[in-house]
Design a protein around this motif. Structure first.
Motif, PDB file in Angstrom:
ATOM      1  N   MET A   1       0.832  -1.199   0.000  1.00 16.50           N
ATOM      2  CA  MET A   1       0.000   0.000   0.000  1.00 16.50           C
ATOM      3  C   MET A   1       0.869   1.253   0.000  1.00 16.50           C
ATOM      4  O   MET A   1       0.576   2.227  -0.708  1.00 16.50           O
ATOM      5  N   LEU A   2       1.937   1.226   0.781  1.00 17.18           N
ATOM      6  CA  LEU A   2       2.818   2.383   0.873  1.00 17.18           C
ATOM      7  C   LEU A   2       3.494   2.671  -0.468  1.00 17.18           C
ATOM      8  O   LEU A   2       3.494   3.807  -0.963  1.00 17.18           O
ATOM      9  N   VAL A   3       4.065   1.628  -1.070  1.00 15.15           N
ATOM     10  CA  VAL A   3       4.775   1.814  -2.336  1.00 15.15           C
ATOM     11  C   VAL A   3       3.806   2.233  -3.435  1.00 15.15           C
ATOM     12  O   VAL A   3       4.104   3.121  -4.232  1.00 15.15           O
ATOM     13  N   ALA A   4       2.634   1.605  -3.484  1.00 11.72           N
ATOM     14  CA  ALA A   4       1.645   1.959  -4.501  1.00 11.72           C
ATOM     15  C   ALA A   4       1.213   3.423  -4.362  1.00 11.72           C
ATOM     16  O   ALA A   4       1.090   4.145  -5.361  1.00 11.72           O
ATOM     17  N   SER A   5       0.989   3.870  -3.142  1.00  8.61           N
ATOM     18  CA  SER A   5       0.570   5.255  -2.914  1.00  8.61           C
ATOM     19  C   SER A   5       1.657   6.243  -3.325  1.00  8.61           C
ATOM     20  O   SER A   5       1.377   7.281  -3.937  1.00  8.61           O
ATOM     21  N   LEU A   6       2.912   5.914  -3.002  1.00 11.77           N
ATOM     22  CA  LEU A   6       4.025   6.776  -3.398  1.00 11.77           C
ATOM     23  C   LEU A   6       4.166   6.841  -4.913  1.00 11.77           C
ATOM     24  O   LEU A   6       4.417   7.913  -5.485  1.00 11.77           O
ATOM     25  N   LEU A   7       3.976   5.688  -5.576  1.00 14.07           N
ATOM     26  CA  LEU A   7       4.085   5.652  -7.032  1.00 14.07           C
ATOM     27  C   LEU A   7       2.981   6.468  -7.699  1.00 14.07           C
ATOM     28  O   LEU A   7       3.216   7.183  -8.682  1.00 14.07           O
ATOM     29  N   ILE A   8       1.763   6.366  -7.168  1.00 10.20           N
ATOM     30  CA  ILE A   8       0.650   7.133  -7.737  1.00 10.20           C
ATOM     31  C   ILE A   8       0.870   8.619  -7.545  1.00 10.20           C
ATOM     32  O   ILE A   8       0.614   9.425  -8.449  1.00 10.20           O
ATOM     33  N   GLN A   9       1.374   9.011  -6.372  1.00 12.38           N
ATOM     34  CA  GLN A   9       1.663  10.425  -6.129  1.00 12.38           C
ATOM     35  C   GLN A   9       2.748  10.921  -7.077  1.00 12.38           C
ATOM     36  O   GLN A   9       2.628  11.995  -7.684  1.00 12.38           O
ATOM     37  N   ALA A  10       3.822  10.136  -7.227  1.00 13.62           N
ATOM     38  CA  ALA A  10       4.916  10.528  -8.119  1.00 13.62           C
ATOM     39  C   ALA A  10       4.433  10.602  -9.567  1.00 13.62           C
ATOM     40  O   ALA A  10       4.797  11.529 -10.307  1.00 13.62           O
ATOM     41  N   ALA A  11       3.618   9.626  -9.983  1.00 11.72           N
ATOM     42  CA  ALA A  11       3.089   9.632 -11.347  1.00 11.72           C
ATOM     43  C   ALA A  11       2.204  10.847 -11.589  1.00 11.72           C
ATOM     44  O   ALA A  11       2.263  11.474 -12.657  1.00 11.72           O
ATOM     45  N   THR A  12       1.391  11.193 -10.606  1.00 13.27           N
ATOM     46  CA  THR A  12       0.546  12.387 -10.719  1.00 13.27           C
ATOM     47  C   THR A  12       1.396  13.631 -10.924  1.00 13.27           C
ATOM     48  O   THR A  12       1.068  14.506 -11.740  1.00 13.27           O
ATOM     49  N   ASN A  13       2.518  13.710 -10.207  1.00 14.10           N
ATOM     50  CA  ASN A  13       3.429  14.838 -10.384  1.00 14.10           C
ATOM     51  C   ASN A  13       4.012  14.868 -11.794  1.00 14.10           C
ATOM     52  O   ASN A  13       4.208  15.937 -12.388  1.00 14.10           O
ATOM     53  N   MET A  14       4.299  13.687 -12.352  1.00 14.25           N
ATOM     54  CA  MET A  14       4.854  13.616 -13.705  1.00 14.25           C
ATOM     55  C   MET A  14       3.822  14.024 -14.751  1.00 14.25           C
ATOM     56  O   MET A  14       4.147  14.717 -15.723  1.00 14.25           O
ATOM     57  N   PHE A  15       2.577  13.593 -14.560  1.00 13.34           N
ATOM     58  CA  PHE A  15       1.521  14.027 -15.484  1.00 13.34           C
ATOM     59  C   PHE A  15       1.352  15.547 -15.418  1.00 13.34           C
ATOM     60  O   PHE A  15       1.137  16.209 -16.438  1.00 13.34           O
ATOM     61  N   ASN A  16       1.458  16.079 -14.207  1.00 11.15           N
ATOM     62  CA  ASN A  16       1.374  17.528 -14.025  1.00 11.15           C
ATOM     63  C   ASN A  16       2.491  18.223 -14.802  1.00 11.15           C
ATOM     64  O   ASN A  16       2.267  19.228 -15.492  1.00 11.15           O
TER      65      ASN A  16
ATOM     66  N   PHE B   1       3.107   6.664 -16.601  1.00 11.56           N
ATOM     67  CA  PHE B   1       2.280   5.481 -16.853  1.00 11.56           C
ATOM     68  C   PHE B   1       2.960   4.212 -16.333  1.00 11.56           C
ATOM     69  O   PHE B   1       2.284   3.283 -15.873  1.00 11.56           O
ATOM     70  N   SER B   2       4.287   4.171 -16.403  1.00 12.56           N
ATOM     71  CA  SER B   2       5.020   3.010 -15.871  1.00 12.56           C
ATOM     72  C   SER B   2       4.829   2.900 -14.362  1.00 12.56           C
ATOM     73  O   SER B   2       4.637   1.807 -13.818  1.00 12.56           O
ATOM     74  N   PHE B   3       4.869   4.038 -13.682  1.00  6.70           N
ATOM     75  CA  PHE B   3       4.628   4.038 -12.245  1.00  6.70           C
ATOM     76  C   PHE B   3       3.208   3.563 -11.944  1.00  6.70           C
ATOM     77  O   PHE B   3       2.976   2.824 -10.979  1.00  6.70           O
ATOM     78  N   PHE B   4       2.258   4.007 -12.755  1.00 10.36           N
ATOM     79  CA  PHE B   4       0.878   3.547 -12.604  1.00 10.36           C
ATOM     80  C   PHE B   4       0.793   2.032 -12.772  1.00 10.36           C
ATOM     81  O   PHE B   4       0.049   1.351 -12.051  1.00 10.36           O
ATOM     82  N   ALA B   5       1.529   1.492 -13.742  1.00  8.22           N
ATOM     83  CA  ALA B   5       1.486   0.057 -14.014  1.00  8.22           C
ATOM     84  C   ALA B   5       2.003  -0.748 -12.820  1.00  8.22           C
ATOM     85  O   ALA B   5       1.418  -1.769 -12.440  1.00  8.22           O
ATOM     86  N   ILE B   6       3.100  -0.268 -12.223  1.00  6.87           N
ATOM     87  CA  ILE B   6       3.642  -0.961 -11.047  1.00  6.87           C
ATOM     88  C   ILE B   6       2.651  -0.874  -9.888  1.00  6.87           C
ATOM     89  O   ILE B   6       2.426  -1.850  -9.162  1.00  6.87           O
ATOM     90  N   ALA B   7       2.057   0.309  -9.712  1.00  5.26           N
ATOM     91  CA  ALA B   7       1.060   0.483  -8.652  1.00  5.26           C
ATOM     92  C   ALA B   7      -0.130  -0.440  -8.883  1.00  5.26           C
ATOM     93  O   ALA B   7      -0.703  -0.991  -7.930  1.00  5.26           O
ATOM     94  N   LEU B   8      -0.495  -0.643 -10.155  1.00  6.96           N
ATOM     95  CA  LEU B   8      -1.600  -1.537 -10.488  1.00  6.96           C
ATOM     96  C   LEU B   8      -1.278  -2.975 -10.092  1.00  6.96           C
ATOM     97  O   LEU B   8      -2.134  -3.684  -9.554  1.00  6.96           O
ATOM     98  N   LEU B   9      -0.054  -3.405 -10.341  1.00  8.37           N
ATOM     99  CA  LEU B   9       0.351  -4.758  -9.953  1.00  8.37           C
ATOM    100  C   LEU B   9       0.310  -4.927  -8.437  1.00  8.37           C
ATOM    101  O   LEU B   9      -0.129  -5.969  -7.921  1.00  8.37           O
ATOM    102  N   LEU B  10       0.776  -3.913  -7.725  1.00  9.72           N
ATOM    103  CA  LEU B  10       0.710  -3.964  -6.267  1.00  9.72           C
ATOM    104  C   LEU B  10      -0.746  -3.975  -5.807  1.00  9.72           C
ATOM    105  O   LEU B  10      -1.092  -4.651  -4.823  1.00  9.72           O
ATOM    106  N   GLY B  11      -1.611  -3.256  -6.522  1.00  8.81           N
ATOM    107  CA  GLY B  11      -3.031  -3.259  -6.194  1.00  8.81           C
ATOM    108  C   GLY B  11      -3.660  -4.625  -6.377  1.00  8.81           C
ATOM    109  O   GLY B  11      -4.516  -5.031  -5.584  1.00  8.81           O
ATOM    110  N   ILE B  12      -3.226  -5.342  -7.414  1.00  5.00           N
ATOM    111  CA  ILE B  12      -3.740  -6.700  -7.635  1.00  5.00           C
ATOM    112  C   ILE B  12      -3.351  -7.606  -6.470  1.00  5.00           C
ATOM    113  O   ILE B  12      -4.152  -8.404  -5.980  1.00  5.00           O
TER     114      ILE B  12
END
Length: 307
Positions: free
Chosen positions: A53-68, A104-115
């Motif tokens: 959960m921690l790693v996925a949340s950090l990845l989503i936050q970082a990815a959001t910053n990259m999209f920004n 998107f790569s960070f999102f993909a890793i977060a998705l795997l952790l979510g699974i």
């Protein structure tokens, strides 16, 4: 015109690290920590779920910053003089598509952790996780970015504050108790405060580019008052939780973070240049970090001493 170049070596590592906007990542760490701490009164800690959960949340936050970073560049909002950005594209010559694909790569890793998390808990979380990722993307992406509207602070506060606490609690206990919702509220306010501080700093530029943020609608002076109100309500909320018995008096250590809230508020008063307001914005982010971490420590003390 930005000249794109190959990034490598020690300088390259620093560029990629700054692209994640590390000062914002505590907004992902604090809710996971707090939600997990709250769950200890109901179950034993599952370290695998906590870590995922921690790693996925950090990845989503970082990815959001990259999209920004990507979408602000595409829309012509960022330049070498822009304050508060990673600067990978406009300063360091990283190709825009590289930043987008990395997000998107960070999102993909977060998705795997979510699974993995869903396999051990509930597949209902899959839908919630996808909605959260969509919120991260559409914060600055899409035809009508959330960041361009008055709903940016509310969106960030709910998805990156309250919801992460509730999910972190749920994956440990497989239930959602009222305490998770109640304790998550001030964290939601403070995560929203981080976005508000960012929008106060960028108010003039955002107005020129057609944004309609809360800071623009209120005006700079009232926006600073609103920021101070968010701080006051957050600390008052802790007092209310103690008085009503939801948490113990140990949570009063949260008040050690008040100097940062005062520094953040005063740091905006009388300032108009973005560079002058950077210390205030950083103090706002640190207020969230210290507040959430100290609140979690207070709840841990309650668990180990009073249980």
């Amino acid at each position: 015109m930005v000249e794109y170049q190959e990034i490598k070596g020690d300088k390259g590592w620093r560029i990629w690290w700054q692209l994640t906007r590390p000062h914002t990542l505590t907004a992902a760490f604090v809710p996971v920590f707090l939600g997990t701490v709250l769950a200890l009164s109901y179950t034993e800690l599952h370290w695998g779920l906590f870590s995922a959960m921690l790693v996925a949340s950090l990845l989503i936050q970082a990815a959001t910053n990259m999209f920004n970073e990507y979408f602000d560049y595409v829309r012509g909002l960022d330049s070498k003089e822009s304050v508060g950005i990673g600067g990978a594209i406009v300063r360091n010559g990283v190709k825009p598509k590289t930043v987008l694909y990395l997000g998107f790569s960070f999102f993909a890793i977060a998705l795997l952790l979510g699974i993995y998390i869903c396999m051990l808990t509930s597949w209902w979380l899959a839908g919630i996780g996808l909605v959260s990722m969509a919120a991260g993307y559409f914060y600055t992406g899409g035809p009508v970015p959330i960041a361009y509207t008055p709903f940016g602070e509310v969106t960030a506060g709910f998805f990156m504050g309250m919801l992460i606490i509730i999910i972190s609690f749920f994956i440990q206990t497989l239930t959602v108790e009222p305490i998770a919702w109640i304790v998550s509220f001030p964290i939601g306010l403070l995560v929203g405060a981080i976005l508000l501080a960012n929008n106060i700093r960028d108010l003039d530029g955002d107005k020129e580019n057609g944004r309609k943020t809360i800071a623009i609608l209120l005006g700079r002076k009232r926006a600073v008052y609103f920021l101070a109100t968010l701080f006051i309500v957050s600390y008052a909320w802790v007092i209310g939780l103690i008085v009503t018995g939801y948490i113990s008096f140990f949570a009063l250590i949260t008040f050690f973070s008040i100097p940062k809230a005062i520094q953040a508020t005063k740091g905006f008063i009388g300032k108009t240049r973005p560079i002058e307001m950077m210390p205030a914005m950083q103090a706002t982010a640190k207020t969230n970090t210290f507040f959430g971490f100290l609140l979690g420590i207070g709840i841990l003390l309650q668990f180990f001493i009073l249980s």
